[in-house]
Each structure stands twice: as C-alpha cells, then as structure tokens.
Scaffold this motif. Structure first.
Motif, short mmCIF file in Angstrom:
data_model
loop_
_atom_site.label_atom_id
_atom_site.label_comp_id
_atom_site.label_asym_id
_atom_site.label_seq_id
_atom_site.Cartn_x
_atom_site.Cartn_y
_atom_site.Cartn_z
N ALA A 167 0.80 -1.22 0.00
CA ALA A 167 0.00 0.00 0.00
C ALA A 167 0.83 1.28 0.00
N THR A 181 3.59 -0.89 -11.07
CA THR A 181 3.68 0.56 -11.24
C THR A 181 4.48 0.98 -12.46
N ASP A 232 -1.14 1.92 -5.91
CA ASP A 232 -2.56 2.23 -5.78
C ASP A 232 -3.34 0.93 -5.96
N ASP A 268 -6.56 0.30 -5.43
CA ASP A 268 -7.99 0.37 -5.69
C ASP A 268 -8.38 -0.27 -7.03
#
Length: 362
Positions: free
Chosen positions: A150, A208, A154, A156
């Motif tokens: 986290a 990422t 991200d 989500d």
C-alpha cells in the motif's frame, strides 16, 4: 537448520482411503479451499463446456509460509470460486493475491470479457467480493498483506485485474513466483526472509512500471536472469558449442552483462566446466556399468581429451573417474557425507495454512 513451514492437501490422497465417498472428498476440498475462496461446481452447462470442465472434483494445495507472505501452488479441476461480503467479514483477510496462471483459464464475468490465459498474472483483492469461474488449472500464487504494497501501489484498481504475459515485466514476475515456490523447500527461514523485500520490489515494479520501482527491483530481475542462465547451461551441457557467445545470443544478453551476472557462479566458463564435471560424476555413479569408454565420456562432456577430463575430475571430487565408476553409490556417499540432507514432509490434509493465514493478517 530451520526450514520454511509447509502444508499440503490433496484430494488424490483422500481418494485412496478405503470407504471414503465422492461427497466426502468434495466436502474436504471445499473445507481446504475455504480459507481462500468458497469453491462450487459450475452448473451452467454452456459455461462448463466453454471451460472444458472435468466431471471429477480434484484439487491439490501446497502452501509454504515465508515471513510476511505465503506462497501457494493450487492445481484443481474447474470450479466457480467466490468470496462474499459475509466471507470477508468473517475471515478478516485483508490482502492481495498475485496469481501466475501456468495452465488453464479464468473468466471474471459471464460475458468472458475479463479473460485470464496461461502465462498471465491475475490479481485478487481479498477485501472485495469475488465471483469467478475457472477451467482445470495450475496456478502459483503469493498472498500478501495489504500493508506490504500500500505504501507505493494504488491498490484500488487491482481487483480482478489481469496483466498480460506478453509484457517482459510480467514474464519476470511469473517466473519469480514459480521459482520462489519450487525453491522454497530447500530454503532456510533466514533465506526466505531475505527474499521478501526483493519479491515486493519486483511486484511493485510490475504494478507501477515507474523508474524508481524498476531500479529497486534490479536485484531480483538479475536473480531471475541468472536462473535462466543456469537452466540453459544444464539443458545444453552435451552441446559441444556451449560457450558464452551461444548463451548470450540465446538469452538476448550482451557478453558484458552475461559475465557480470555469472560472477556469483565463479565465472561463466568455470560454471560450465563444473556442471559438466558434476554431470559426469552422476553418470558414473548411476550408470557406470553402461560406460565403456572414459574418453567418449570426456568428449561428451565437452572436454578435449581424457587426460584433461581426468585431472579436472580428480581436482573436483578427490577421486578419479575410474574410482567413482568402480565404487558407484559408495563414491556418492563418500563425497556428499559432509553435506547431509534431512528431508521432512508433512502429511497430506494437514491444513496448517488456515492458521498461517489467520496469523498473517491478525
């Protein structure tokens, strides 16, 4: 020396028990999987045909507990897998499951638009509801507490996301997930701990794709390339033209990078030579009665003369090829006596991972 903890479950082992019924096997499988998902039979005949579902319920779970994460190999017949809001509330598992789909396919919705294929990486957020359908499959998974990712990812948008195996970073990650699990039984707890941070770095870099994350993952990327080099050498030991140029060209590496990666091996030429000597040692121990010519063996292992081979062999093992051939397994025992291997295996059906998951996310 402390080893990583391991627990396994197999329906095939249960089926060997006298008097056990098909329904009891199915119930045991559901219990074994329930710590992760609720498994159900796929009753929709159209979907079952689309996924080529086996009629028989079968499943194998192999769990290895690292400090702070769990590696899981699951091989099973096709099922529907779900996590309801009640499941999420009950188990408190707040983590991310990173899955390498080695075999099989996964449908994340009925339309088939979300489709995971062999070679892809699939992500599941255990804090969100899940309802997916799978064909017969073989997956290598890593269950990670949310807090380990986290801080820089991200999370989500990760739930039920598929990362295509066409991307180089995904191929590196899936290879690492596989190698991590297959090598784990040979690791000490300290070695397992040392791999947690670089593993997280590689996952973050894949998710990422930022320069900083890629740089952080350089160590684990190099480790995977080194494993590729070792595999290639072992596969091509009997090839007379095996040399640094052949390895570099086959693996898409520059000579300078190949030499840098091979430094931990004592140099690429030295490693090739040592692997050939070890292979010759194994052949002489296991099939010595079939080997009539040491000269032929020397040439087959890439040496230019029997004398060169004999000298190198004696320096490596303290015995000549003829002595090893004559002594057979006694020579093997003598050489390896200073490296005892104590292998321990856990009984099938021992669901220790249920407690591990609880401890991991407490």
């Amino acid at each position: 020396m402390d080893k990583l903890l391991r627990s396994s479950f197999s329906t095939e082992e249960l089926k060997k028990v006298d008097g056990i019924s098909t329904s009891e096997v199915r119930d045991a499988w559901a219990e074994a999987m329930s710590v992760f998902f609720t498994p159900d039979q796929i009753t929709d005949s159209t979907l079952a045909n689309k996924l080529s579902i086996s009629n028989d319920t079968s499943g194998f779970i192999d769990n290895i507990l690292f400090p702070g994460m769990m590696s899981i190999n699951v091989t099973a017949s096709g099922h529907r897998f779900s996590r309801s809001a009640q499941d999420i509330a009950n188990d408190g598992v707040d983590g991310i499951l990173v899955q390498f789909w080695r075999e099989g396919q996964l449908l994340s919705d009925e339309s088939g638009d979300k489709h995971t294929r062999p070679g892809d990486i699939h992500l599941v957020d255990f804090s969100r509801e899940t309802d997916v359908s799978a064909s017969d499959f073989d997956t290598y998974n890593l269950l990670i507490p949310r807090e380990l990712l986290a801080d820089s990812v991200d999370l989500d948008g990760l739930h039920l996301k598929t990362l295509s195996g066409d991307h180089a970073s995904v191929r590196l990650l899936r290879r690492h997930l596989y190698d991590l699990h297959t090598e784990a039984p040979n690791m000490t707890a300290a070695e397992g701990l040392a791999l947690v941070d670089p593993t997280m770095a590689l996952i973050k870099a894949t998710l990422t794709a930022t320069p900083g994350a890629q740089e952080e993952a350089a160590q684990i990327i190099d480790r995977n390339l080194l494993l590729d080099i070792k595999r290639f050498i072992d596969t091509n030991l009997s090839t007379p033209t095996l040399n640094p140029d052949m390895i570099a060209a086959s693996l898409g590496l520059s000579r300078s990078r190949l030499y840098r990666l091979a430094e931990p091996l004592g140099g690429i030429q030295t490693f090739i030579r040592n692997r050939r000597l070890r292979h010759a040692f194994q052949l002489l121990v296991l099939r010595g009665n079939e080997i009539n010519s040491l000269t032929a063996l020397a040439y087959a292992e890439g040496f230019q003369s029997e004398d060169t081979f004999r000298r190198a062999f004696k320096n490596a093992f303290g015995m000549t090829p003829s002595e090893v051939k004559e002594q057979g397994m006694k020579a093997y025992t003598e050489y390896y006596s200073s490296f005892p291997k104590h292998k321990k295996s856990m009984a099938m059906g021992e669901h220790l991972y249920q407690q591990w998951v609880s401890d991991l996310f407490c």
